[in-house]
Structures are given as structure tokens and as C-alpha cells.
Design a protein around this motif. Structure first.
Motif, PDB file in Angstrom:
ATOM      1  N   GLN A  49      -0.251   1.044   2.152  1.00 15.57           N
ATOM      2  CA  GLN A  49       0.706   1.042   1.049  1.00 15.57           C
ATOM      3  C   GLN A  49       0.863  -0.394   0.545  1.00 15.57           C
ATOM      4  OE1 GLN A  49       3.014   0.950  -1.700  1.00 15.57           O
ATOM      5  NE2 GLN A  49       2.929   3.094  -1.047  1.00 15.57           N
ATOM      6  N   GLU A  77      -2.609   2.816  -1.280  1.00 16.87           N
ATOM      7  CA  GLU A  77      -1.578   3.572  -1.984  1.00 16.87           C
ATOM      8  C   GLU A  77      -0.831   2.590  -2.874  1.00 16.87           C
ATOM      9  OE1 GLU A  77       1.399   7.098  -0.812  1.00 16.87           O
ATOM     10  OE2 GLU A  77       1.887   5.208   0.190  1.00 16.87           O
ATOM     11  N   HIS A 104       2.935   5.532  -5.236  1.00 13.69           N
ATOM     12  CA  HIS A 104       4.376   5.779  -5.256  1.00 13.69           C
ATOM     13  C   HIS A 104       4.891   5.584  -6.673  1.00 13.69           C
ATOM     14  CE1 HIS A 104       5.875   5.417  -0.818  1.00 13.69           C
ATOM     15  NE2 HIS A 104       4.954   6.352  -0.981  1.00 13.69           N
ATOM     16  N   HIS A 236       3.125   7.723   6.787  1.00 13.00           N
ATOM     17  CA  HIS A 236       3.281   6.277   6.726  1.00 13.00           C
ATOM     18  C   HIS A 236       3.365   5.785   8.161  1.00 13.00           C
ATOM     19  CE1 HIS A 236       4.595   4.890   2.450  1.00 13.00           C
ATOM     20  NE2 HIS A 236       3.442   5.524   2.462  1.00 13.00           N
ATOM     21  N   GLU A 274       2.037   0.795   6.607  1.00 15.27           N
ATOM     22  CA  GLU A 274       3.095   0.132   5.843  1.00 15.27           C
ATOM     23  C   GLU A 274       3.977  -0.674   6.786  1.00 15.27           C
ATOM     24  OE1 GLU A 274       6.188   1.075   2.204  1.00 15.27           O
ATOM     25  OE2 GLU A 274       6.182   2.463   3.896  1.00 15.27           O
TER      26      GLU A 274
END
Length: 304
Positions: A49, A77, A104, A236, A274
Motif C-alpha cells: 500500500q 495498491e 484506495h 493488509h 502496510e
């Protein structure tokens, strides 16, 4: 209150962990929790992420993306475009040899179909498969968790609307949890997370379970998987330190092999690294790349 401010406030103090088996045994903690099974995670299922690297990306977009590819990542991501357009950001990813398979993007509140269609168009420009709503459950007027089931039901309706439009656009829409959703509502036993999973259509809204925040919410991710079989498409992978705050994946207390062993039951497609504070003081922006490498190496080595 900014999202960064919310997350900083939320990580003060020790974690309230109420379910047995959530955390690693002492022998597994501190990066030794590699498990003992025969299954492994292929590199093309590991992602990161980009919120983890937001500060470093702002300093050097091309160099940071190139460094991620050198570490071994093939997927990312997205979390915004670092001041670029979707087209420009896609070009930077292509140059680095990376694909933004997920992103996101918050749905408009109040819901606005035209605005959401524009967001979906950006996700298609990136070449994404998944688009995920990243945050809900905090009343920004007072900084307190939402405790109203009516508020959650209204939001669930919006998630369904967003998911239906995403599906028509060829995208899979998901919801990413924090720990606010696990507070009980209206003085009863039902939680916000209960409302969201029960009142959204599994064909329109999958779950991206944040393993850190679920644990901080005193919920066992394995229990979440068992209650939502086939619906947990993304993890995550974020670890928990002894103070209840963030840690590099595999270096903290969460027993990831135990959770990963249920990936088939979950319906899992992506393991997404993340760490919310990876590049913020007292760490430096470049430290986020160290976090990315530690986590990638852990996921490439872990067996379950």
C-alpha cells in the motif's frame, strides 16, 4: 482531523487484545514467526500500500517506485496520485515495471454517482482490478467513534451503490477496516462491522481485512474469515509492537502464519504490506523503503 492525525491518536497506548490466539508465541515474535507448513506466497500475490511510502514518494516518485521494484514488488495498491493525474501516475508505474492492481479511493459522502464514476475511470486508467473504500467509523465533528447503527446502515447502502457501479465498470469493490468499526452500537452487542458485513451484498462489496486494526479492535482475523468465507479478497499485512503501535511485518506480535493458513477459506487474492507510520517522525521518509523490504522478505519466506 486529518487521516494521519486520526491514526496517530489511535495508536497511543497499549492494544486491547481480547481473543485467544491473536498474537504470536514468544518463539514466533521478533521476526521468527515464519511458520512450519508447506504453503508459501508467490511474489505476484505480494503488494504494498503506497500510503506506507507517501512521504518518500512525494520526495522522489520515480526513484521510490524503482526501489520497490528492485526489492521484488510487482504490484502496488495506490493511495492517491502524488500530485499527478491518473495517466501520469500510470506512466510512472509502467516505467518502474509495477502494476497498481488495487487502489484506495473513498466513495463520495453524500453519495454522488457522477463523482464516483469519475473515480472509477481513474482506477481503470491505472489498470486496477480492485478499488477499496479506505476509512469509516469516526465522527469527525467530535473525534469519537460512530456509535449509531442507523449511520452504519446508511453507509452500507452507499457501499452497495458504489459496488454496483464498480461492477458495471469491471472493477471489484472492497471495504478496508480500522478498529472503529468494532465498537458496539446503540449500547447493545452489535458492532459497526456486523452491520457492514450483514447489510452489504457480498457480490458487490468484498472485505480487505487490515490484520493490525482487526487485532486492535479485539477481533481475531481468523474469526472474521470464518464468518465471511470467500469474501476476504485482500489482507493488509501490518504488524503490532509491544506498545500497541505499528511494526514492520514479521517483526511484531501478530501470528501471521496462523492467519494465512486460512487464505483459501477467505478467498484471498492479495497480501498487501502496510505500515502507517513507516516514514513519519521520528522515522525518516526513506525508512519506509526499509519497512517495504523487511515486509517483502518476510512474506516471501513465510510458510504456513
Amino acid at each position: 482531523m486529518s487521516r494521519r492525525g486520526v491514526l496517530r491518536a489511535a495508536t497511543v497506548g497499549a492494544a486491547a487484545v481480547g481473543a485467544a490466539g491473536l498474537l504470536a508465541t514468544p518463539a514466533q515474535a521478533g521476526g521468527s514467526g515464519h511458520g512450519g507448513g508447506s504453503r508459501r506466497i508467490s511474489n505476484d500475490r505480494i503488494s504494498v500500500q503506497l500510503y506506507t511510502l507517501r512521504d518518500q514518494l512525494a520526495i522522489d516518485l520515480d526513484g521510490t517506485l524503482a526501489a520497490l521494484r528492485q526489492i521484488g514488488y510487482r504490484k502496488v495498491e495506490a493511495a492517491g496520485f502524488v500530485g499527478r493525474t491518473a495517466t501520469q501516475f500510470r506512466a510512472a508505474l509502467d516505467k518502474a515495471g509495477l502494476r497498481a492492481t488495487s487502489g484506495h479511493f473513498g466513495i463520495p459522502q453524500p453519495f454522488d454517482a457522477a463523482a464516483w464514476q469519475a473515480t472509477l475511470a481513474d482506477a481503470r486508467t491505472l489498470g486496477s482490478r480492485y478499488i477499496v473504500h479506505p476509512f469509516f467509523g469516526l465522527d469527525f465533528s467530535n473525534g469519537q467513534p460512530v456509535r449509531s447503527s442507523a449511520t452504519y446502515r446508511a453507509f452500507a447502502r452507499d457501499l452497495n451503490r458504489a459496488g454496483a457501479l464498480a461492477k458495471k465498470s469491471g472493477l471489484q469493490f472492497g471495504y478496508h477496516n480500522h478498529h472503529f468499526e468494532f465498537f458496539r452500537l446503540d449500547g447493545g452487542s452489535r458492532t459497526g462491522f456486523d452491520v457492514l458485513v450483514e447489510e452489504t451484498d457480498p457480490d458487490l462489496v468484498h472485505l480487505e481485512v487490515d490484520l493490525f486494526w482487526a487485532t486492535r479492535g479485539a477481533h481475531d482475523p481468523v474469526d472474521i474469515i470464518k464468518a465471511n468465507k470467500g469474501r476476504v479478497r485482500q489482507f493488509h499485512v501490518k504488524d503490532l509492537n509491544a506498545n500497541g503501535s505499528f511494526e514492520d511485518a514479521g517483526q511484531g506480535l501478530i501470528d501471521f502464519p496462523r492467519i494465512f493458513a486460512h487464505e483459501k477459506e477467505a478467498g484471498l487474492a492479495e497480501f498487501i504490506v502496510e505500515r502507517d507510520d513507516a516514514g513519519t517522525a521520528p522515522r525518516t521518509p526513506a525508512d519506509a523503503l526499509k519497512t517495504a523490504k523487511v515486509a517483502f522478505d518476510y512474506l516471501a519466506a513465510v510458510r504456513y
